[in-house]
Motif scaffolding. Structure first.
Motif, PDB file in Angstrom:
ATOM      1  N   PHE A 311       4.805  -4.816   1.175  1.00 38.52           N
ATOM      2  CA  PHE A 311       3.505  -5.121   2.438  1.00 38.52           C
ATOM      3  C   PHE A 311       2.078  -5.010   1.335  1.00 38.52           C
ATOM      4  O   PHE A 311       1.372  -5.656   2.122  1.00 38.52           O
ATOM      5  CB  PHE A 311       3.618  -4.176   3.212  1.00 38.52           C
ATOM      6  N   ALA A 312       2.394  -5.006   0.182  1.00 37.77           N
ATOM      7  CA  ALA A 312       0.983  -5.431  -0.736  1.00 37.77           C
ATOM      8  C   ALA A 312      -0.143  -4.420   0.071  1.00 37.77           C
ATOM      9  O   ALA A 312      -1.252  -4.845   0.473  1.00 37.77           O
ATOM     10  CB  ALA A 312       0.763  -6.835  -0.172  1.00 37.77           C
ATOM     11  N   TRP A 313       0.457  -2.995   0.346  1.00 37.93           N
ATOM     12  CA  TRP A 313      -0.344  -2.490   0.810  1.00 37.93           C
ATOM     13  C   TRP A 313      -1.263  -1.550  -0.688  1.00 37.93           C
ATOM     14  O   TRP A 313      -0.428  -1.344  -1.184  1.00 37.93           O
ATOM     15  CB  TRP A 313       0.024  -1.110   1.704  1.00 37.93           C
ATOM     16  N   PRO A 314      -2.283  -1.370   0.098  1.00 32.35           N
ATOM     17  CA  PRO A 314      -3.347  -0.572  -1.356  1.00 32.35           C
ATOM     18  C   PRO A 314      -2.987   0.349  -1.456  1.00 32.35           C
ATOM     19  O   PRO A 314      -5.036   0.750  -0.854  1.00 32.35           O
ATOM     20  CB  PRO A 314      -5.046  -2.456  -1.269  1.00 32.35           C
ATOM     21  N   GLY A 315      -1.953   0.814  -1.683  1.00 30.73           N
ATOM     22  CA  GLY A 315      -2.864   2.294  -1.565  1.00 30.73           C
ATOM     23  C   GLY A 315      -2.361   3.185  -3.065  1.00 30.73           C
ATOM     24  O   GLY A 315      -2.122   1.963  -4.037  1.00 30.73           O
ATOM     25  N   LEU A 316      -1.205   4.066  -2.914  1.00 33.51           N
ATOM     26  CA  LEU A 316      -2.052   4.528  -4.707  1.00 33.51           C
ATOM     27  C   LEU A 316      -0.280   4.180  -5.151  1.00 33.51           C
ATOM     28  O   LEU A 316      -0.505   3.976  -6.825  1.00 33.51           O
ATOM     29  CB  LEU A 316      -1.996   6.119  -4.795  1.00 33.51           C
ATOM     30  N   GLY A 317       0.543   4.028  -4.604  1.00 31.22           N
ATOM     31  CA  GLY A 317       2.017   3.213  -5.273  1.00 31.22           C
ATOM     32  C   GLY A 317       1.537   2.357  -5.426  1.00 31.22           C
ATOM     33  O   GLY A 317       2.160   2.191  -7.150  1.00 31.22           O
TER      34      GLY A 317
END
Length: 362
Positions: A311-317
């Motif tokens: 999801f191209a989520w700009p998190g730590l993962g």
């Protein structure tokens, strides 16, 4: 025994308890601090050794494959990789203790600053997913236990089995294709649209790092709605996996409680069935279920790498994944340490909540 002891027998007992109870509490506290220190030390050692055995050269990631041997050796010396491993590990532990996780080769910023930017996104996603998992998983587990062997139980077990069986990246891709690509019910990858991202950067005060909370507190409702449209799909995918695990464990705990004698006694006394199930049985099942929920939350914090990538989520993962592909070991180690520390803290929290809910565990 003196007359004073006869008149007030509780006085000496309190004195004896206080004199012996305080060392016992101090001993437990010291044991906890020691075990926590050992765990953190083991985490530091494992992450350090993994970074040294991974078949990627961090020096080449900095100087490039066209650098001369002299440039390569100079960069290796500047990064401290020419020193013996024990020396490198001692220096690494010293830096971590002082809060210095190094500088990222990918972003050219301190790793602590990058983590401070990325971790709230992961925390937001995992928290929403856990809320979804708890709100759906606990009722589903209770209904499955009450209707053991009947069609509601079979449906809930099949839904949970699918949640365990399907890979998260595949489910995320299918969800994007259906709900975003075909139906258009949700927003696409990312945390915000480009236009709303500018609004968020300029008009929203950063209080918590959560786009949803900060935009609501700032009254930026367009940003708030756009953030909800983006988070609903990845949170729903992770929440489905959390629900599958929580419902399965809830069903197991409830079956055990519904077979206890106190449940039979309550039914014989005429207590309403809903109260027997949802108050008495579920109340006792919540004691071990708290640990399940906390550990599920910790698993979402550390296991959302694939979801954030899809999801191209700009998190730590996503940050750790991109750093690993770029051989940015300072960023990889820093992110791994944060996730490991969060797992340790949440384990501690589950132990504390366990003793609060169940006095027998104190």
């Amino acid at each position: 025994m003196t007359p004073a002891d006869i008149e007030n027998p509780r006085g000496p007992r309190r004195a004896r308890f206080g004199s012996s109870g305080l060392p016992r509490v101090m001993k437990r506290a010291a044991g906890f601090v020691f075990s926590l220190a050992i765990t953190l030390f083991g985490l530091l050692l494992v992450t350090f050794l993994i970074a040294r055995v991974v078949p990627l050269d961090p020096v080449l990631a900095v100087v490039g494959d066209r650098a001369t041997q002299a440039q390569y050796e100079a960069a290796r010396e500047a990064m401290g990789l020419d020193r013996p491993l024990p020396v490198q590990f001692v220096e690494y532990v010293g830096d971590v203790v002082t809060g210095d996780l190094g500088r990222s080769n990918l972003t050219s910023r301190p790793v602590t600053e990058d983590i401070r930017r990325a971790f709230p996104a992961t925390l937001e996603l995992a928290t929403l997913a856990t809320i979804i998992g708890v709100m759906l998983g606990i009722p589903a587990g209770v209904i499955g236990a009450v209707n053991q062997g009947r069609w509601p139980d079979h449906i809930i077990r099949v839904v949970g089995l699918l949640g365990y069986s399907m890979p998260v990246f595949w489910l995320g891709l299918v969800a994007l294709l259906i709900f975003y690509g075909q139906l258009g019910w949700t927003a696409g990858p990312g945390r915000l649209d480009v236009s709303e991202q500018f609004t968020y950067e300029l008009e929203v005060a950063r209080r918590t790092g959560s786009v949803i909370i900060d935009s609501a507190l700032s009254g930026a409702w367009d940003v708030f709605r756009n953030a909800l449209a983006h988070v609903v799909l990845p949170a729903g995918v992770l929440g489905y996996f959390s629900m599958a695990y929580i419902s399965r464990m809830t069903r197991s705990f409830m079956l055990e409680q519904l077979g206890q004698e106190y449940v039979t006694a309550a039914r014989v006394k005429g207590v309403p069935e809903w109260r027997v199930v949802w108050v008495h049985a579920l109340g006792n099942a919540m004691v071990p279920l708290i640990t399940v929920i906390v550990l599920s939350y910790a698993g979402l914090l550390e296991g959302s790498v694939l979801t954030e990538t899809v999801f191209a989520w700009p998190g730590l993962g996503l940050y750790i994944t991109q750093a690993l592909f770029a051989a940015d070991f300072n960023a990889v180690l820093g992110g791994t340490l944060v996730i490991g520390a969060m797992f340790i803290v949440l384990n501690l929290l589950s132990d504390i909540l366990y003793t609060i809910v169940d006095p027998r565990a104190r």
